[in-house]
Structure formats: C-alpha cells, structure tokens
Design an enzyme around this catalytic site. Structure first.
Site, PDB file in Angstrom:
ATOM      1  N   TYR A 144      13.567 -31.172  10.202  1.00 11.07           N
ATOM      2  CA  TYR A 144      12.475 -32.141  10.067  1.00 11.07           C
ATOM      3  C   TYR A 144      12.271 -32.579   8.626  1.00 11.07           C
ATOM      4  CZ  TYR A 144      11.023 -31.029  14.804  1.00 11.07           C
ATOM      5  OH  TYR A 144      10.992 -30.865  16.156  1.00 11.07           O
ATOM      6  N   LYS A 191      20.379 -20.059  17.030  1.00 13.98           N
ATOM      7  CA  LYS A 191      21.670 -20.508  17.577  1.00 13.98           C
ATOM      8  C   LYS A 191      22.741 -19.997  16.607  1.00 13.98           C
ATOM      9  CE  LYS A 191      24.031 -23.094  20.549  1.00 13.98           C
ATOM     10  NZ  LYS A 191      24.223 -22.671  21.956  1.00 13.98           N
ATOM     11  N   ASP A 223      19.537 -21.713  23.907  1.00 15.65           N
ATOM     12  CA  ASP A 223      19.851 -22.213  25.257  1.00 15.65           C
ATOM     13  C   ASP A 223      19.474 -21.170  26.314  1.00 15.65           C
ATOM     14  OD1 ASP A 223      21.818 -20.878  23.854  1.00 15.65           O
ATOM     15  OD2 ASP A 223      23.508 -21.943  24.737  1.00 15.65           O
ATOM     16  N   ASP A 247       9.639 -26.474  18.605  1.00 16.40           N
ATOM     17  CA  ASP A 247       9.038 -27.716  19.088  1.00 16.40           C
ATOM     18  C   ASP A 247       9.342 -27.883  20.579  1.00 16.40           C
ATOM     19  OD1 ASP A 247       7.940 -30.199  19.284  1.00 16.40           O
ATOM     20  OD2 ASP A 247       9.208 -31.170  17.797  1.00 16.40           O
ATOM     21  N   ASP A 251       6.812 -26.786  24.134  1.00 15.10           N
ATOM     22  CA  ASP A 251       6.429 -27.799  25.131  1.00 15.10           C
ATOM     23  C   ASP A 251       6.878 -27.358  26.522  1.00 15.10           C
ATOM     24  OD1 ASP A 251       5.091 -29.471  23.451  1.00 15.10           O
ATOM     25  OD2 ASP A 251       6.135 -31.281  24.110  1.00 15.10           O
TER      26      ASP A 251
END
Ligand code: NAD
Length: 361
Positions: A144, A191, A223, A247, A251
C-alpha cells in the site's frame, strides 16, 4: 475515580455521520453513568473535506487529531471517485495519511459473534458457534505504501511490496501480548513460499514467538488461511498478518459475524488511537436511515477498552448490544425472512434502543 478524555469525532462521508451519532451518544451516556468527563470536537475528512477545503485531510483535522486522546471515525468514500480511478485527489487518501501521521501501525479487528445472529451469516451455525478471533493487521507498510510506477505508454505498472524488520516486530509483540490474555494462540499468516517480504515476516515472528513460550504459534500461508477461516473458524484465536493479506482476510471474516454493519476495529500505535466500523460509506443506503449503527457503537466500546482501559464500561456497551439483539430487534442488514416487521428498525430507532437499555440500568 472518573477519567478525563478528549475525543475527536470524524463522521466522514455517506452513512458515516448517521452511525457515528450513535457511537458518540453511547460514549456520552457511559461518561455520565460512570462519572467520566468526555469532551468532544468534530472535524472533516474524505469527500466532505475535499468539497470544503480541496484536501481529503485538512491540516486542521490532523492538528485536532493529534491533540485528542482518541478518534471516533465513520467512513470515507463517494461514488464519484469509485468510478474514476484516475482522480488525483481522493477521499481514501485522507484515511491513509492520518494512519501514517498518527503512527497507527496495528489494526485490531475482533470477530465477535452474537449468538442471536448465527443465522444472519452465510455460513452454517454449527461451523460458527464459539468463534472468537482477534485479527492484528499491519497498517502502515506493505504494498500500500511502496513505490508505485507506470511506464510512459501506460502498458506496465508496479507496486512495491516491502517491510522493515521493526515494522514486523512491533505488531508481532502487540499480537503476542493480546494472545497471552486470550486463548494463547497466534496464527501468523504470510506467503513465505513465494515472497521475500513474507520470509522476513516469518523470521521476525519466529524470534518474537521465542519470547512468549506460553503462547502457541502457527504459521499459515494466506491461501490456506482464507480457506481455513470459512472451513473451521473456531480454530483461530489471534491472527497476525500483513496489510494486504489482512485487508482481504478481515473482510472475509466479517461474513462470520453476519454483516459489515456489526464489526468494529481499532487502529493503534504508540499515540492517539482510531476507532471505526469496518464498513465503508455505503452510498447505496446513505441518507435513508437504514445503516446499522451497532458497528459504530461497538467501536465506541473498543475505544473504552483498548483506548482508555475501561473494561467494565466497554462490557456495559457490548451487553447493551447483546440485550437489544436478544429482544429480537434488527436493522435491515441483519434481519431475515422470519424477523417480524415491527422488529426491523432504522438507524435511529436501533441507536435509541441501545441508549434506552444503558439508561435503564
Ligand atoms: P461498504 O462497506 O460501504 O458497503 C458494502 C455493502 O454493505 C453495501 O451494500 C452497504 O449497503 C452494506 N453496508 C455497509 N455498512 C453497513 C451498515 N452499517 N449497515 C447496513 N449495511 C451496511 O463498501 P463498498 O460499497 O465497497 O464501498 C462504498 C464506499 O466506501 C467506497 O467509496 C469505498 O471506497 C468506501 N470505503 C471506505 C472505507 C473506510 O472509510 N474505512 C472502507 C471500505 C470502503
């Protein structure tokens, strides 16, 4: 002994103002009941700030934010920018900047499940029952904030993902401290099989984990975590992860609680904390008295608990929400076909129900 706190309210855009009204009202009620002195100020951010001043985060707002003990925030965003990705000045820039300026590097998101809402989730109640997760999402680093590039003919783009060791260390410590007073489990999500930043993340988390031998540590690839979260959410206690993965994962986890309108979050660093619902400005329902104010009310509870260390006061607020839900009251987003029509409330009536319960005690 009562405490004195100065709170800045930043309603922002869309349903922001409709819901923060109720978060603030609950804080006022708690202050009067427990003998605290809470003073309030208000400031602009997002689209409303761009319209008024040209900037999504005016200097005046930032100054007021730095001078306050805590911030109650609504949401920013406007349809005009969603459909124009090339707009140079955008509401969400205000949010990213204030997080950076206040050093809010840790976003805490509790996934609190109210039994009465088990059937509002898209997941089966038997999978959900007993879920209690606290997410720690890193907030001021990652892709970001890395360098962004486009080549001249605009056929190539790049966002740089990067992390410093100290950025991982400080949030990992906060997550382990929290796990110690919960169920003593941290799941660090990365990851590391593909990304160098994740390999650094894992190395640092392993070092911090060694300082907390009483806390069990698990490392999980993003994942797999995305899959496990809906397969068996009960297995998680504290989940620690980077900005981008957090993020998306938080959600996804919001569906466990049934609605975006029920979830609160706290962004903290070493100074003023920022307390907000996880939802956005919801243009589709703005101005219609339909928004669920409970996420803002629960944000106020998080402010009391995490921002001010007022645990009993925070519990009064969550108990009030629980009570109103137990009485069967719902806003549209958490109602279902079996909810009687007279129990489906607008934002204001739902806020009033919570206040009424607090006042009646
Ligand atoms: P959103 O969270 O605003 O809305 C998603 C869906 O959930 C909508 O159908 C909305 O009606 C519903 N919803 C959200 N909050 C609700 C509430 N309290 N009560 C009842 N229903 C609720 O996300 P979006 O539609 O993707 O984005 C809308 C705008 O919000 C965009 O401009 C986006 O950039 C912005 N946004 C801001 C924030 C923030 O300020 N923290 C976060 C996410 C999105």
């Amino acid at each position: 002994m009562g405490v004195k706190k100065h709170i800045l309210v930043i309603p922002g855009d869309g349903i922001g103002a409709e819901v923060t009204t109720w978060g603030k009202a609950v804080l006022e009620q708690i202050a009067s009941e427990f003998g605290h002195e809470f003073t309030f100020d208000e400031a602009l951010m997002g689209h409303v700030a761009i319209e008024a001043t040209g900037s999504p985060l005016p200097d005046e707002t930032l100054d007021k934010a730095k001078a306050s003990d805590a911030i109650l925030f609504g949401a920013v965003g406007h349809a005009k920018y969603d459909n124009d990705p090339s707009a140079k000045v955008r509401p969400e820039q205000g949010l990213l900047k204030i997080r950076k300026e206040l050093g809010l590097y840790a976003n805490l998101r509790p996934i609190l499940l109210f039994d009465e809402l088990l059937d509002a989730s898209s997941l089966k109640p038997e999978i959900l029952r007993g879920t209690d997760i606290l997410f720690f999402r890193e907030l001021t680093g990652d892709v970001y904030f890395g360098e962004k590039k486009r080549n001249e003919d605009r056929t190539w783009a790049s966002d740089l993902m990067n992390y410093h060791r100290y950025e991982v260390e400080r949030i990992a410590r906060k997550a382990y401290e929290a796990a110690r007073v919960r169920n003593k489990k941290v799941c660090s999500v990365d990851k590391a099989n593909v990304l160098e930043t994740s390999r650094l993340w894992r190395e640092v988390v392993q070092e911090i984990a060694a300082e907390y031998p009483d806390v069990e540590t698990e490392h999980m690839f993003i994942d797999n975590a995305a899959m496990q979260l809906v397969k068996n959410p009960r297995k998680f206690d504290v989940v620690l992860t980077a900005n981008l993965f957090g993020d998306i994962l938080t959600d996804e986890a919001s569906q466990i609680a049934g609605s975006m309108g029920m979830l609160a979050s706290a962004s903290v660093g070493d100074g003023t904390g920022f307390f907000e619902p996880i939802h956005g400005s919801a243009h589709d329902i703005a101005g219609q008295n339909k928004a669920n104010p409970l996420a803002s009310i629960l944000s106020a509870a998080l402010m009391l608990e995490i921002g001010f260390g007022l645990k009993e006061e925070a519990k009064r607020v969550t108990d009030a929400v629980d009570h109103v839900l137990k009485q069967g009251f719902r806003t549209g987003d958490i109602a279902n076909a079996s909810t009687p029509a007279d129990k489906v409330l607008g934002s204001d009536a739902m806020g009033q129900k919570v206040l009424h319960f607090l006042r009646s005690k």
